[in-house]
Design a protein around this motif. Structure first.
Motif, PDB file in Angstrom:
ATOM      1  N   GLU A   1      33.707  42.666  33.711  1.00 38.70           N
ATOM      2  CA  GLU A   1      34.511  41.473  34.008  1.00 38.70           C
ATOM      3  C   GLU A   1      35.843  41.830  34.661  1.00 38.70           C
ATOM      4  O   GLU A   1      36.296  41.150  35.584  1.00 38.70           O
TER       5      GLU A   1
ATOM      6  N   GLN B   1      36.359  44.543  36.445  1.00 39.25           N
ATOM      7  CA  GLN B   1      36.027  45.052  37.768  1.00 39.25           C
ATOM      8  C   GLN B   1      35.766  43.908  38.748  1.00 39.25           C
ATOM      9  O   GLN B   1      36.216  43.948  39.896  1.00 39.25           O
ATOM     10  N   PHE B   2      35.048  42.895  38.282  1.00 45.66           N
ATOM     11  CA  PHE B   2      34.771  41.737  39.136  1.00 45.66           C
ATOM     12  C   PHE B   2      36.061  40.984  39.442  1.00 45.66           C
ATOM     13  O   PHE B   2      36.288  40.538  40.572  1.00 45.66           O
TER      14      PHE B   2
ATOM     15  N   ALA C   1      29.010  34.649  42.647  1.00 46.48           N
ATOM     16  CA  ALA C   1      28.221  35.577  41.823  1.00 46.48           C
ATOM     17  C   ALA C   1      26.766  35.651  42.270  1.00 46.48           C
ATOM     18  O   ALA C   1      25.878  35.856  41.458  1.00 46.48           O
TER      19      ALA C   1
ATOM     20  N   MET D   1      28.493  38.704  35.943  1.00 49.05           N
ATOM     21  CA  MET D   1      29.446  39.763  36.226  1.00 49.05           C
ATOM     22  C   MET D   1      28.811  40.840  37.128  1.00 49.05           C
ATOM     23  O   MET D   1      29.407  41.276  38.118  1.00 49.05           O
TER      24      MET D   1
ATOM     25  N   GLY E   1      28.130  39.434  40.689  1.00 48.73           N
ATOM     26  CA  GLY E   1      29.377  39.290  41.433  1.00 48.73           C
ATOM     27  C   GLY E   1      29.873  40.615  41.987  1.00 48.73           C
ATOM     28  O   GLY E   1      30.394  40.685  43.103  1.00 48.73           O
ATOM     29  N   LEU E   2      29.689  41.665  41.208  1.00 49.28           N
ATOM     30  CA  LEU E   2      30.125  42.995  41.644  1.00 49.28           C
ATOM     31  C   LEU E   2      29.310  43.519  42.815  1.00 49.28           C
ATOM     32  O   LEU E   2      29.760  44.417  43.538  1.00 49.28           O
TER      33      LEU E   2
END
Length: 472
Positions: free
Chosen positions: A136, A138-139, A305, A343, A346-347
């Protein structure tokens, strides 16, 4: 199969196809009404399975529906699968998806990296750990890198939630309750303002309704409600309201009025983040200083995401501190706020797929599509508005009319303009192009110029076939 095929047959093989040309003794509206009756009959005949499924669904869901915008008369089409930017319905018709789940389906229905991430996350991480994870933060860092006005942010489950939380920050921070929004705006399931305050809206007595793109009205309302307003909430392009772009003068006037009167400027980028690498706010430059917008709070959702349900709200660190559990007693909870799938996707979605270059390319294609649609419709009732890859087809009584607010669209309600919009929907569906009933289109990543040209071709055919109704 290519878009428009019905298993092994062509869309032209739909039953009851008949000419739109009726005796000229009928009025223009009478002729169009008769054409619509035939179009509905063809739609019903071509989609018996969807019709049956709809009847069955009404036993379990009110109106057979659990998302109002997807309802269509006489019944909605039932989709069974999607791949890339195509959809397959229960009667075997394949469509080029030009709706893109109302901008949320930016990545399509089977993006390989998204699929790989989902499988990997399910097998190696789990669905929802009910605990803090490094993914979370990192995103959040990825989003901050893209949207420069965001210093800190928090995740939630939808754009609706994001706007509700942003509004709660504004009310807590200012100690005031009223919020200025604009007629035609949609900020979530319980935050709709299509014709004013929607009947299901929260805090129904606390909304002040302004006119979009009207600077004088904005300034007057801020003056009139001075000491009562907590925030101004606005979209940089009014999405559900008809894809009406906000002018730089208007949006910067909002920012200036908020700064001058200690209000919070909340920019809803739930739909519009996808229109520029750093969100639409980065492209709306002050007419004299050339500075981009810098809202106090920004809300996100839908497309950040990779297609998994999500929302986010963020902005100035001092404002976001309202929800800092180390120093504040104001709770922000939500079982799925940091769910593993959103999460992880999204990354991958933003850094690896919807890169700035990919974003610019897709939106340039959308701008090209809209320009060509307006060329096709020149001199007729058809007019197309929007920004980048998100647009809406309108039918107006005056071909020269400018569309700057929903008030400008009120002339198309009822009569021939509304009938043309419905006919356009049936025409596009029959030809194998999935468009929103209200005329909205939203290009999916990977849509090709050839596919866009195919859509342009059917719009040309529509204009030619119904020119007598489209011409004033």
């Amino acid at each position: 199969m290519s878009p428009g095929t019905i298993l092994d047959s062509k869309p032209e093989s739909h039953p009851n196809r008949s000419s739109s040309k009726l005796p000229q003794t009928h009025t223009q509206l009478d002729r169009l009404t008769a054409v619509l009756v035939t179009a509905r009959e063809r739609y019903t005949s071509a989609n018996p399975t969807s019709s049956r499924l709809h009847v069955e669904a009404t036993s379990h869901l009110p109106g057979g529906n659990t998302r109002s915008v997807l309802h269509a008369s006489p019944f909605p089409l039932y989709m069974t699968s999607g791949a890339g930017n195509t959809l397959l319905d229960a009667d075997g018709h394949r469509y080029l998806d030009l709706v893109g789940d109302m901008t949320a389906g930016l990545f399509g229905h089977s993006q390989p990296k998204i699929q790989e991430t989902l499988v990997k996350t399910i097998s190696s991480v789990g669905l929802n750990l009910g605990a803090t994870t490094s993914a979370e933060s990192q995103f959040a860092a990825v989003i901050k890198e893209r949207v420069k006005s965001i210093e800190q942010l928090r995740f939630c489950n939808s754009g609706t939630e994001a706007n509700l939380y942003a509004l709660s920050i504004a009310k807590i921070h200012t100690g005031r309750r009223k919020v200025l929004v604009f007629k035609g705006a949609y900020h979530g399931g319980v935050l709709g303002f299509a014709t004013g305050v929607a009947v299901n809206n929260v805090d129904r007595d606390e909304w002040v309704i302004g006119k979009y793109n009207d600077v004088a009205s904005l300034r007057e309302l801020v003056r009139q409600y001075k000491g009562e307003l907590a925030a101004v909430l606005v979209e940089g392009m009014m999405g559900a309201g008809g894809c009406i772009p906000g002018s730089a003068e208007f949006l910067h006037a909002i920012q200036e009025e908020c700064r001058s009167n200690s209000l919070l400027f909340i920019l809803d980028e739930v739909m519009t983040f996808r229109l520029a690498p750093s969100g639409l706010q980065s492209t709306i430059l002050h007419p004299t200083t050339n500075q981009a917008l810098s809202p106090d709070l920004t809300t996100l959702g839908k497309n950040i995401a990779g297609g998994i349900g999500i929302g986010a709200f963020g902005g100035r660190a001092d404002l976001m501190a309202v929800y800092d559990p180390r120093t504040s007693s104001v709770p922000h909870s939500g079982t799925f706020n940091n769910n593993s799938l959103a999460m992880a996707c999204g990354l991958v979605a933003l850094p690896s797929i919807y890169t700035p270059a990919a974003c610019l390319e897709l939106n340039a294609l959308g701008d090209e599509l809209r320009a060509k649609l307006n060329e096709i419709g020149a001199g007729t009732r058809m007019k197309v508005t929007g920004v980048g890859a998100v647009s809406t087809v309108h039918f107006m009584p005056d071909p020269a009319a400018k569309i700057r607010s929903v008030e400008d669209l009120e002339a198309q309600k009822g009569g021939i303009e509304e009938s043309l919009r419905e006919l356009f929907y049936f025409f596009a569906i029959e030809k194998g192009y999935w468009v929103a009933r209200r005329g909205m289109t939203s290009l999916i990543l990977g849509t090709t110029r050839d596919e866009v040209d195919g859509f342009l071709g059917i719009v040309r055919a529509f204009v030619e076939e119904y020119r007598d109704s489209l011409t004033i």
